[in-house]
Design a protein around this motif. Structure first.
Motif, PDB file in Angstrom:
ATOM      1  N   LEU A   7     -10.852  10.962   1.832  1.00 16.63           N
ATOM      2  CA  LEU A   7      -9.714  10.389   2.541  1.00 16.63           C
ATOM      3  C   LEU A   7     -10.154   9.778   3.870  1.00 16.63           C
ATOM      4  CD1 LEU A   7      -6.703   9.878   2.927  1.00 16.63           C
ATOM      5  CD2 LEU A   7      -6.487  12.198   3.852  1.00 16.63           C
ATOM      6  N   THR A  10     -12.325   6.704   3.309  1.00 18.19           N
ATOM      7  CA  THR A  10     -11.542   5.539   2.894  1.00 18.19           C
ATOM      8  C   THR A  10     -10.831   4.901   4.073  1.00 18.19           C
ATOM      9  OG1 THR A  10     -11.210   6.493   0.677  1.00 18.19           O
ATOM     10  CG2 THR A  10      -9.684   4.767   1.377  1.00 18.19           C
ATOM     11  N   ILE A  11     -10.233   5.737   4.928  1.00 18.10           N
ATOM     12  CA  ILE A  11      -9.513   5.218   6.093  1.00 18.10           C
ATOM     13  C   ILE A  11     -10.477   4.551   7.066  1.00 18.10           C
ATOM     14  CG2 ILE A  11      -8.154   5.861   8.125  1.00 18.10           C
ATOM     15  CD1 ILE A  11      -6.845   8.040   6.455  1.00 18.10           C
ATOM     16  N   LEU A  56      -6.800   6.921  -3.482  1.00 20.67           N
ATOM     17  CA  LEU A  56      -6.332   7.245  -2.135  1.00 20.67           C
ATOM     18  C   LEU A  56      -5.897   5.981  -1.392  1.00 20.67           C
ATOM     19  CD1 LEU A  56      -8.981   9.896  -0.993  1.00 20.67           C
ATOM     20  CD2 LEU A  56      -6.575  10.293  -1.533  1.00 20.67           C
ATOM     21  N   GLU A  59      -2.424   4.999  -2.415  1.00 23.71           N
ATOM     22  CA  GLU A  59      -1.379   5.850  -1.850  1.00 23.71           C
ATOM     23  C   GLU A  59      -1.168   5.557  -0.369  1.00 23.71           C
ATOM     24  OE1 GLU A  59      -1.040   9.928  -2.808  1.00 23.71           O
ATOM     25  OE2 GLU A  59      -2.179   9.767  -4.665  1.00 23.71           O
ATOM     26  N   LEU A  60      -2.250   5.303   0.362  1.00 24.71           N
ATOM     27  CA  LEU A  60      -2.125   4.925   1.766  1.00 24.71           C
ATOM     28  C   LEU A  60      -1.390   3.594   1.891  1.00 24.71           C
ATOM     29  CD1 LEU A  60      -5.716   5.869   3.001  1.00 24.71           C
ATOM     30  CD2 LEU A  60      -3.597   7.070   3.539  1.00 24.71           C
ATOM     31  N   ILE A  63       2.316   4.010   1.618  1.00 19.73           N
ATOM     32  CA  ILE A  63       2.927   4.435   2.883  1.00 19.73           C
ATOM     33  C   ILE A  63       3.218   3.209   3.751  1.00 19.73           C
ATOM     34  CG2 ILE A  63       2.571   5.746   5.013  1.00 19.73           C
ATOM     35  CD1 ILE A  63       0.894   7.711   3.435  1.00 19.73           C
ATOM     36  N   PHE A 293      -0.930   0.862   8.397  1.00 19.94           N
ATOM     37  CA  PHE A 293      -0.876   1.094   6.953  1.00 19.94           C
ATOM     38  C   PHE A 293      -0.655  -0.196   6.170  1.00 19.94           C
ATOM     39  CE2 PHE A 293      -0.208   5.533   8.207  1.00 19.94           C
ATOM     40  CZ  PHE A 293      -1.022   6.174   7.277  1.00 19.94           C
ATOM     41  N   LEU A 296      -4.015  -1.423   5.447  1.00 20.08           N
ATOM     42  CA  LEU A 296      -4.613  -0.712   4.322  1.00 20.08           C
ATOM     43  C   LEU A 296      -4.082  -1.216   2.981  1.00 20.08           C
ATOM     44  CD1 LEU A 296      -4.714   2.952   5.675  1.00 20.08           C
ATOM     45  CD2 LEU A 296      -6.639   1.424   5.269  1.00 20.08           C
ATOM     46  N   SER A 300      -6.497  -2.294  -0.011  1.00 18.13           N
ATOM     47  CA  SER A 300      -6.390  -1.731  -1.367  1.00 18.13           C
ATOM     48  C   SER A 300      -6.285  -2.833  -2.420  1.00 18.13           C
ATOM     49  CB  SER A 300      -5.182  -0.793  -1.454  1.00 18.13           C
ATOM     50  OG  SER A 300      -3.975  -1.512  -1.390  1.00 18.13           O
TER      51      SER A 300
END
Length: 605
Positions: A7, A10-11, A56, A59-60, A63, A293, A296, A300
């Motif tokens: 996690l 990835t961030i 992940l 999913e981020l 958000i 986000f 992100l 993604s």
């Protein structure tokens, strides 16, 4: 402590590379989102080197979609949504049908089945929430009529895709796919096929209606009460936490309990919260996370793209892109024009919808899992999404060039006697102001005022300044881009110039060459700096007064040519000292660590 932290990796990789390539893109005058997409490609599984966790990242990104739709809801009201239903509902339905037909036609040419064509066409018909809203926010169009139509259109597409996600598993057997695939169950979105097609439709619509009813009856009372209760605790930390908990909690609950999408649930949460007096503060508190986000999300999307697929699927990718960028845009343009809206509105909505995103990926994955869509179809959808997102900013530039030509061909923008509401009534019994559609299609008419004050922004600060100017009987006009504020000012008899002051045509309409004073009441120092440069170039003698929130912003605006820059915190401190000492004090002195703090103040309200 374990060092295997996918996690965090990835961030860090996503945000770090997004910053690097976003900054490079900005340096070369390319939209930063292109840099974010490149960052995603580099950390994706289709390029060598570090590979981030795609699950992940998705999913981020979800958000980010939730927070973005929540933020849009904060600027909306139920009246705003209902005011555009006459164009948004039929427009979205017809456009979805047209794009789906084009996609099915391409699928037939590629030798795919009818079911594959249906899934492929539906995936190409729905625009990306993040891309559309980012485009509207960058151009400050969210609160305009055009922005409301685009968001309403997006909501209808969202509801249609939720229905499609529910119906596809039930119809998979009829369409030539696999009837039930448990791995693709999405909570209450998946209903037993034994209910039948119409039973599934009825249950889905009933759940959506139940969610709306709960939000209007319960949420309308509960959410504002929670905000006011937390605000009275005096804890900014708790208030910020309450805002995020409401946004994410309502979105998650809406998806799990009522089967609507996360984005739609978040939008309604924001729309209900907008009725609270604290909605402005809620928007400010959620803004940093929304921005982070949403970046992100683009990362993604980039991770899903295989750059080598462009070579292996050359012409199908071009055909897919043509459907998204040309086919959908043309359909939207015709629909809006048929409904007798201005050319500018039709072009803006066409450009906004000329891309695809998150729902397209979900449909593609579901189609592949149900054995309806071949994997080549998923690759085409991903490639089309990436390329259309990259091209979307260019679409807005293209429509700006096309607008004068189309208007000249049409011979007029709208009937001269026709007027269209620019915003719904904001108070019971209040009549909405109207404006001629021609004002939206071209530059605003130039004011006849001279020796006047140009006031930019009419929010919390600008409205106080405007009141003082009226009391002093000083001639002034207001540049503002929020329709509700414009309607209020027109009702009060205040001259306005609608639009963003950073636009050359809008600012020129305020006659800066003949103005005596310019007051920048907007909080964005970077945007204010652009206006300062325009004003100083048009009128070297004009007095420029601006606001700032830090010493760096003060220095920035002063260097660009502002005469007086007022920092709010310093004026608050001076007011407190005046109360304590009992007489007017001089401007607050600079402290040791604030070398540029001492700035002149103004008495001009």
């Amino acid at each position: 402590m374990p060092h295997d932290t996918p996690l965090i990796a990835t961030i860090v990789a996503g945000l770090g590379l997004a910053f690097v390539f976003g900054a490079l893109a900005n340096r070369f005058r390319v939209p930063p989102l292109v840099g974010y997409l490149i960052a995603g490609v580099l950390v994706g599984p289709n390029t060598p080197g570090f590979v981030a966790d795609a699950g992940l990242a998705n999913e981020l990104a979800e958000i980010g979609v939730i927070l973005l739709m929540f933020g849009v809801g904060l600027h909306f009201s139920l009246k705003d949504l209902l005011s555009v239903r006459a164009i948004a509902v039929p427009g979205a339905i017809v456009q979805i049908g047209f794009a789906t037909a084009l996609g099915a036609g391409l699928a037939w040419m590629l030798g795919w089945s009818m079911g594959a064509g249906l899934v492929f066409g539906l995936a190409l018909s729905v625009a990306s929430t993040v891309v559309l809203l980012r485009a509207l926010q960058e151009r400050r169009l969210i609160e305009t009529e055009r922005g409301r139509i685009a968001v309403g259109w997006l909501i209808v597409e969202d509801l249609a895709m939720v229905l499609a996600l529910v119906l596809l598993p039930a119809l998979a057997g009829v369409l030539g796919g696999q009837e039930q695939v448990e791995v693709h169950s999405r909570g209450l979105l998946s209903l037993p096929a034994s209910y039948g097609v119409w039973g599934v439709v009825a249950i889905t619509l009933a759940k959506a209606a139940a969610f709306v009813l709960v939000m209007l009856v319960v949420g309308r009372r509960l959410i504002p009460w929670i905000l006011h209760y937390v605000a009275h605790t005096g804890s900014r930390e708790l208030f910020r936490l309450a805002v995020l908990a409401i946004a994410l909690g309502v979105a998650f609950g809406a998806a799990k309990l009522f089967g609507v999408s996360l984005a739609l649930g978040a939008f309604f949460a924001g729309m209900i919260m907008s009725e609270s007096e604290l909605s402005h503060r809620a928007a400010e508190e959620s803004l940093p996370l929304r921005d982070a986000f949403s970046v992100l999300f683009f990362v993604s999307v980039g991770m899903l793209f295989d750059p080598f697929s462009v070579i292996s699927n050359g012409w199908p990718i071009l055909a897919t892109l043509a459907i998204i960028v040309v086919g959908k845009s043309l359909a939207a343009f015709v629909i809006v024009v048929v409904f007798r809206y201005p050319v500018a509105t039709a072009l803006m909505i066409s450009a906004s919808l000329a891309q695809i995103g998150e729902f397209s990926f979900i449909l593609a994955e579901l189609g592949v899992g149900l054995k309806l869509l071949p994997e080549q179809g998923r690759d085409l959808i991903l490639a089309g999404a990436i390329l259309s997102i990259v091209l979307n900013p260019l679409m807005f530039l293209a429509v700006d060039r096309l607008k004068p030509w189309l208007e000249a061909r049409a011979g007029r923008t709208a009937p001269s006697g026709e007027a269209r509401p620019i915003g719904p009534a904001t108070e019971p019994g209040q009549v909405a102001s109207v404006a001629a559609p021609a004002n939206e299609d071209g530059p605003p008419p130039r004011t006849r005022l001279t020796g006047h004050t140009i006031l930019i922004g009419y929010g919390r600060v600008g409205s106080l300044v405007g009141t003082s100017l009226k009391q002093a009987a000083l001639p002034f006009l207001v540049i503002e881009d929020a329709d509700k504020t414009l309607a209020k000012l027109k009702a009060e008899g205040v001259e306005t110039v609608p639009g963003n002051a950073a636009s050359g045509d809008v600012f020129a309409a305020s006659n800066p060459a003949g103005a005596k004073r310019l007051i920048l009441a907007i909080p964005n120092a970077f945007e204010a700096g652009q206006v300062v440069l325009r004003a100083r170039a048009a009128n070297p003698a004009i007095e420029i007064i601006a606001r700032a929130h830090s010493d760096a912003e003060v220095e920035h605006l002063k260097n660009l040519g502002a005469d007086t820059v007022i920092m709010g915190e310093r004026e608050i401190a001076r007011g407190i000292v005046e109360v304590v000492i009992g007489h007017v004090v001089s401007p607050m002195p600079a402290t040791a660590n604030e070398p540029n703090a001492a700035e002149p103040s103004t008495s001009g309200g």
